[in-house]
Each structure stands twice: as C-alpha cells, then as structure tokens.
Design a protein around this motif. Sequence first.
Motif, mmCIF file in Angstrom:
data_model
loop_
_atom_site.group_PDB
_atom_site.id
_atom_site.type_symbol
_atom_site.label_atom_id
_atom_site.label_comp_id
_atom_site.label_asym_id
_atom_site.label_seq_id
_atom_site.Cartn_x
_atom_site.Cartn_y
_atom_site.Cartn_z
ATOM 1 N N VAL A 47 12.362 -10.937 21.305
ATOM 2 C CA VAL A 47 12.283 -9.826 20.457
ATOM 3 C C VAL A 47 13.338 -8.983 20.723
ATOM 4 N N TYR A 48 14.131 -8.725 19.550
ATOM 5 C CA TYR A 48 15.323 -7.770 19.582
ATOM 6 C C TYR A 48 14.634 -6.322 18.945
ATOM 7 N N ILE A 49 14.857 -5.206 20.022
ATOM 8 C CA ILE A 49 14.480 -3.954 19.689
ATOM 9 C C ILE A 49 15.799 -3.234 19.030
ATOM 10 N N ASN A 50 15.788 -2.792 17.955
ATOM 11 C CA ASN A 50 16.947 -2.149 17.293
ATOM 12 C C ASN A 50 17.289 -0.853 17.821
ATOM 13 N N PRO A 51 18.516 -0.497 17.805
ATOM 14 C CA PRO A 51 18.976 0.893 18.373
ATOM 15 C C PRO A 51 18.114 1.977 17.680
ATOM 16 N N GLY A 52 17.922 3.163 18.462
ATOM 17 C CA GLY A 52 17.028 4.209 18.209
ATOM 18 C C GLY A 52 15.497 4.024 18.160
ATOM 19 N N ASN A 53 15.279 2.768 18.642
ATOM 20 C CA ASN A 53 13.764 2.308 18.732
ATOM 21 C C ASN A 53 13.345 2.002 19.980
ATOM 22 N N VAL A 54 11.945 1.833 20.057
ATOM 23 C CA VAL A 54 11.288 1.322 21.230
ATOM 24 C C VAL A 54 10.462 0.364 20.746
ATOM 25 N N GLY A 55 9.914 -0.414 22.003
ATOM 26 C CA GLY A 55 8.828 -1.379 21.218
ATOM 27 C C GLY A 55 7.684 -1.330 22.216
ATOM 28 N N ILE A 56 6.491 -1.141 21.638
ATOM 29 C CA ILE A 56 5.348 -1.025 22.366
ATOM 30 C C ILE A 56 4.813 -2.304 22.462
ATOM 31 N N VAL A 57 4.430 -2.620 23.819
ATOM 32 C CA VAL A 57 3.962 -4.181 24.137
ATOM 33 C C VAL A 57 2.686 -4.231 24.329
ATOM 34 N N ILE A 58 2.092 -4.975 23.223
ATOM 35 C CA ILE A 58 0.351 -5.216 23.348
ATOM 36 C C ILE A 58 -0.165 -6.351 23.989
ATOM 37 N N HIS A 59 -0.760 -6.230 24.717
ATOM 38 C CA HIS A 59 -1.425 -7.421 25.515
ATOM 39 C C HIS A 59 -2.597 -7.985 24.701
ATOM 40 N N LYS A 60 -2.489 -9.213 24.169
ATOM 41 C CA LYS A 60 -3.631 -9.654 23.144
ATOM 42 C C LYS A 60 -4.958 -10.359 24.093
ATOM 43 N N LEU A 61 -4.715 -10.360 25.455
ATOM 44 C CA LEU A 61 -5.734 -10.939 26.103
ATOM 45 C C LEU A 61 -6.495 -9.986 26.797
ATOM 46 N N GLY A 62 -6.775 -8.629 26.282
ATOM 47 C CA GLY A 62 -7.456 -7.564 27.141
ATOM 48 C C GLY A 62 -6.840 -6.772 27.942
ATOM 49 N N GLY A 63 -5.517 -6.795 27.978
ATOM 50 C CA GLY A 63 -4.869 -5.977 28.871
ATOM 51 C C GLY A 63 -4.338 -4.660 28.270
ATOM 52 N N GLY A 64 -4.670 -4.345 27.059
ATOM 53 C CA GLY A 64 -4.325 -3.020 26.391
ATOM 54 C C GLY A 64 -2.902 -2.877 25.933
ATOM 55 N N VAL A 65 -2.375 -1.821 26.262
ATOM 56 C CA VAL A 65 -1.130 -1.389 25.850
ATOM 57 C C VAL A 65 -0.247 -1.288 27.215
ATOM 58 N N ASP A 66 0.899 -1.777 27.208
ATOM 59 C CA ASP A 66 1.654 -1.602 28.314
ATOM 60 C C ASP A 66 2.060 -0.225 28.534
ATOM 61 N N ARG A 67 2.373 0.567 29.508
ATOM 62 C CA ARG A 67 2.483 1.919 29.715
ATOM 63 C C ARG A 67 4.024 2.181 29.603
ATOM 64 N N HIS A 68 4.875 1.276 29.809
ATOM 65 C CA HIS A 68 6.159 1.408 29.870
ATOM 66 C C HIS A 68 6.825 0.556 28.407
ATOM 67 N N PRO A 69 7.520 1.469 27.649
ATOM 68 C CA PRO A 69 7.957 0.655 26.269
ATOM 69 C C PRO A 69 9.159 -0.179 26.529
ATOM 70 N N LEU A 70 9.501 -0.947 25.666
ATOM 71 C CA LEU A 70 10.964 -1.718 25.679
ATOM 72 C C LEU A 70 11.862 -0.837 25.277
ATOM 73 N N GLY A 71 12.907 -0.831 25.659
ATOM 74 C CA GLY A 71 14.329 -0.201 25.071
ATOM 75 C C GLY A 71 15.032 -1.075 24.215
ATOM 76 N N GLN A 72 16.018 -0.512 23.625
ATOM 77 C CA GLN A 72 16.599 -1.557 22.584
ATOM 78 C C GLN A 72 17.445 -2.736 23.316
ATOM 79 N N GLY A 73 17.409 -3.852 22.536
ATOM 80 C CA GLY A 73 18.008 -4.849 23.168
ATOM 81 C C GLY A 73 17.215 -6.130 22.828
ATOM 82 N N LEU A 74 17.705 -7.092 23.675
ATOM 83 C CA LEU A 74 17.025 -8.578 23.504
ATOM 84 C C LEU A 74 15.779 -8.539 24.654
ATOM 85 N N HIS A 75 14.569 -8.920 24.466
ATOM 86 C CA HIS A 75 13.590 -9.083 25.545
ATOM 87 C C HIS A 75 12.960 -10.385 25.401
ATOM 88 N N PHE A 76 12.453 -11.131 26.359
ATOM 89 C CA PHE A 76 11.674 -12.148 26.385
ATOM 90 C C PHE A 76 10.162 -11.671 26.470
#
Length: 311
Positions: A47-76
């Motif tokens: 997933v690529y997060i555009n400059p000036g944005n952050v990515g909210i990581v949502i765990h679909k298997l019941g883990g809720g929302v990750d407390r640390h957002p993803l910064g701009q750039g490419l992430h696995f």
Amino acid sequence: MSTIQMPTGRPRPQMPRIGNPLRAIAGKAPLVVGAVLLLLLTPSMFVYINPGNVGIVIHKLGGGVDRHPLGQGLHFRNPLTTGIEEYPVFMQTLVLARGNAEGSASNDEINVNSIEGQPVSLDVSLSFELDASKTPRLYTTFRTDIEHIQHGYVKQSIRQALQEVVGSEPIADMLGPKKAEVVARAQNLIATRLAQYGFMVKQFTINEIRAPAEVMQAINTKNVMQQQALTAQNELQKNMYNAQGDSIRASGRAKAILTEAQAQAQANQLLSQSITPTLVQYEMTKKWNGQMPQVTGGATPLLQLSPPGNR
C-alpha cells in the motif's frame, strides 16, 4: 502328452500403463491455485500512502485499529487480514455556505437564532489540520472517511458554537462593532470541542451574515439616523468652534483697540504735561534767524525773552 515350454531367458514384453489425466492435473491444482492467488494478491500486498497523509491500519480479524498510523511511502501488509483508511493531515478548509458556489453541492449554511429570537443564517469557513498521532482514535470514534466527519460532527460543532455565541448578541452588534468578538469566541469554542479528536483549528471566518429583510431594513434605517445625528453633531461642534474663534478674534481686536487708545491717551497726557511756556519760547528762539520784524513807525520792537524759571 503334454508339452512343457522352457523359459528362454528373455522377459515377456509388457504394454505401457496409461494413467488417469485428471488425477495428474488434480495433483498440481494446489500449486496452480497458489500461483494464481499470489499473482492476484501481490499488488494488494503493498500500500502506498500519499504525501501529506497517514494510513489507519484496520485489523479485520478482531484486532481493532492499530494505534500507530502508517506514514507516507510504500508499506507491506496482509490484504486478507488488514485494511487501510487514508486520512489527510495537511491543512484543509471546510466551507459551509448557501448554494453550490462553494463547499458542497447542497445548502451548507449555518442557521441559528439571535438574542432577539430572529433567524440568522451564516456562511462560514474553517481551516484546520489533523494531528497524525490522533487519527487512529478519530477513525475508531467515527468509523468513516474524513469528508463524512467534516460534514457531520465538525459541522454540528460549528453550529452549536455559533448558537451559543450568536444567541447572546443582537444582530446589529454582530453586523457592526462586535463581529470580530463573535468570530473569536466561536473559534475558541470550536477549537476546544474538536481538539480531543486531533483537529487543530487554524482559522475560523464568518463570510456572510443574513437576517430577515425587515430586520435588515430596521438596522439600515437606524444606521442612517445615527449617521445623520453624528453629522449634525459634528456640524454643531464645528459651528461652536467657529463662533468661539470669532469671539476670540473679536475680543482680541477689541483689546488691541483699547490698548492702542489707552496708549494714545497716555501719550497725549504726557505730551500735554511736557508743553510749558518756557519750552514754547525756547523752541521759538531756536527757530529765530536774528532778523527784527519789519514794522511801520519809529519805535523799535523789543523781543522779550523771559529767563528760565519765570512764567
């Protein structure tokens, strides 16, 4: 009589066995399916997060929302177990106005009531940024994208703040001397309510205030009358200043004339006191050229000069 066949030592030729082709394909199916899935999932594993944005990581298997957002750039990521919601953290401006010239296509004006109970509609704008560290909490609270949050909770917060402020002020004051105060009070209330969700308010503006036509007419009439009264008062003060100036000038001229007359009278008095018969005779003597007056007859005229001190 039976015949016995002796083995010749050479093996009997065997026909080749023909296997089941479906069984061969079935044995390779997991590999094929895995390869297809890998090809299909590979693009979504990054997933690529555009400059000036952050990515909210949502765990679909019941883990809720990750407390640390993803910064701009490419992430696995694992596309089967995680989802990404992208939030902008650069400065944005929310415009809430009548009609579709600005903001959204719907009518986004803010409607409140003044202290007189009169309906007031306002066109406003709010500039803000999002605190990146608080975006996971923002998503956890509202579970939607930033645009829906802006036109939902943020708009309602603006309306509530304006109702508290506008509801305590007369319309005429909001249109005149207290407009800046109304804007500042509303901005403080909005900033306080939105801060807990990571909104950092930079500027709040009231672009236009609309009230019923009869109210606006009454305010305009009052303003005209006040302006006329102010003009008349200024004219009266001007005339008073002119009159005072004329009086001061007249008084000055009178004092000047009186002073001149007093000086002339004093000079005349001193002059009259200084003229004596002796002084007159002395002055006449200074002007005599020594010639006797010409008279008819044998008598010789005498020029009589009195000594000083005799009158």
